[in-house]
Design a protein around this motif. Structure first.
Motif, PDB file in Angstrom:
ATOM      1  N   CYS A  83     -47.625  38.723 -29.838  1.00 23.17           N
ATOM      2  CA  CYS A  83     -47.016  38.187 -31.057  1.00 23.17           C
ATOM      3  C   CYS A  83     -47.853  38.671 -32.237  1.00 23.17           C
ATOM      4  O   CYS A  83     -49.065  38.476 -32.261  1.00 23.17           O
ATOM      5  CB  CYS A  83     -46.969  36.664 -31.007  1.00 23.17           C
ATOM      6  SG  CYS A  83     -46.437  35.941 -32.587  1.00 23.17           S
ATOM      7  N   CYS A  86     -49.412  35.266 -34.261  1.00 23.91           N
ATOM      8  CA  CYS A  86     -50.473  34.410 -33.723  1.00 23.91           C
ATOM      9  C   CYS A  86     -51.355  35.131 -32.703  1.00 23.91           C
ATOM     10  O   CYS A  86     -52.374  34.600 -32.275  1.00 23.91           O
ATOM     11  CB  CYS A  86     -49.870  33.157 -33.083  1.00 23.91           C
ATOM     12  SG  CYS A  86     -48.954  33.484 -31.555  1.00 23.91           S
ATOM     13  N   CYS A 116     -43.604  35.650 -31.020  1.00 26.88           N
ATOM     14  CA  CYS A 116     -43.302  34.644 -30.002  1.00 26.88           C
ATOM     15  C   CYS A 116     -42.233  33.718 -30.580  1.00 26.88           C
ATOM     16  O   CYS A 116     -42.058  33.633 -31.792  1.00 26.88           O
ATOM     17  CB  CYS A 116     -44.562  33.896 -29.572  1.00 26.88           C
ATOM     18  SG  CYS A 116     -45.195  32.764 -30.818  1.00 26.88           S
ATOM     19  N   CYS A 119     -43.483  31.254 -33.386  1.00 29.22           N
ATOM     20  CA  CYS A 119     -43.753  31.867 -34.695  1.00 29.22           C
ATOM     21  C   CYS A 119     -42.455  32.288 -35.375  1.00 29.22           C
ATOM     22  O   CYS A 119     -42.288  32.099 -36.576  1.00 29.22           O
ATOM     23  CB  CYS A 119     -44.672  33.075 -34.545  1.00 29.22           C
ATOM     24  SG  CYS A 119     -46.382  32.634 -34.218  1.00 29.22           S
TER      25      CYS A 119
HETATM   26 ZN   LIG Z   1     -46.764  33.681 -32.235  1.00 30.25          ZN
END
Ligand SMILES: [Zn+2]
Length: 167
Positions: A83, A86, A116, A119
């Protein structure tokens, strides 16, 4: 006969991957030579043909520089299945448009990242700054090096490494 064969241009540049059936066809037609066997032999009634792993075309094929096709799979691969907000490594990823489409963001390499689900949900239809998020890396178009294009075959065809390195 479906096993992958690396096809090299006349100057040894890796061109593509075809199956054994096609590779043997090219050799039999005199259009290519076997560079590496490594897979034993194919026995027919009349002859024994080496099972190629790498072949090289006799004639140089000219073609435009390859580009990596923009697909979900390639976006995840470029971003190392991580991701880009994050940093979580995940098999469960989505493609996020950094500048949302409804704000004029394009579906181009420089505007898509792996994200992800949480997020992506948190960001919603907002700009990165508006969502108080930041990107790990600015997204770029991956260069279509031979290693990028054919590297995924290396795990099962380690002998191809020497032909792919440097292109
Ligand atoms: Zn993420």
């Amino acid at each position: 006969m479906e096993a992958p064969v690396l096809v090299l241009n006349a100057n040894f540049e890796p061109l593509n991957v075809c199956n054994t059936r096609r590779a043997v066809g090219l050799i039999m037609a005199g259009k290519a030579d076997m560079v590496m066997n490594g897979r034993g032999y194919i026995h027919t009634v009349k002859l024994t043909i080496p099972r190629p792993s790498v072949i090289r075309l006799d004639q140089m094929v000219h073609r435009p520089r390859l580009r990596v096709k923009l697909t979900r799979r390639e976006v995840f691969r470029r971003d190392n299945y991580t991701c880009q907000y994050c940093g979580r490594h995940s098999a469960d990823l989505t493609v996020d448009h950094v500048l949302p489409k409804h704000l004029g963001g394009g579906h181009v390499w420089t505007n898509v990242v792996a994200a992800c689900p949480s997020c992506n949900h948190h960001k919603g239809g907002r700009r990165v700054e508006e969502a108080h998020m930041s990107l790990l890396h600015p997204p770029r178009e991956p260069s279509a090096s031979a290693h990028y294009l054919f590297g995924r075959h290396l795990e099962t065809n380690t002998e191809w490494g020497q032909f792919i390195t440097g292109w």
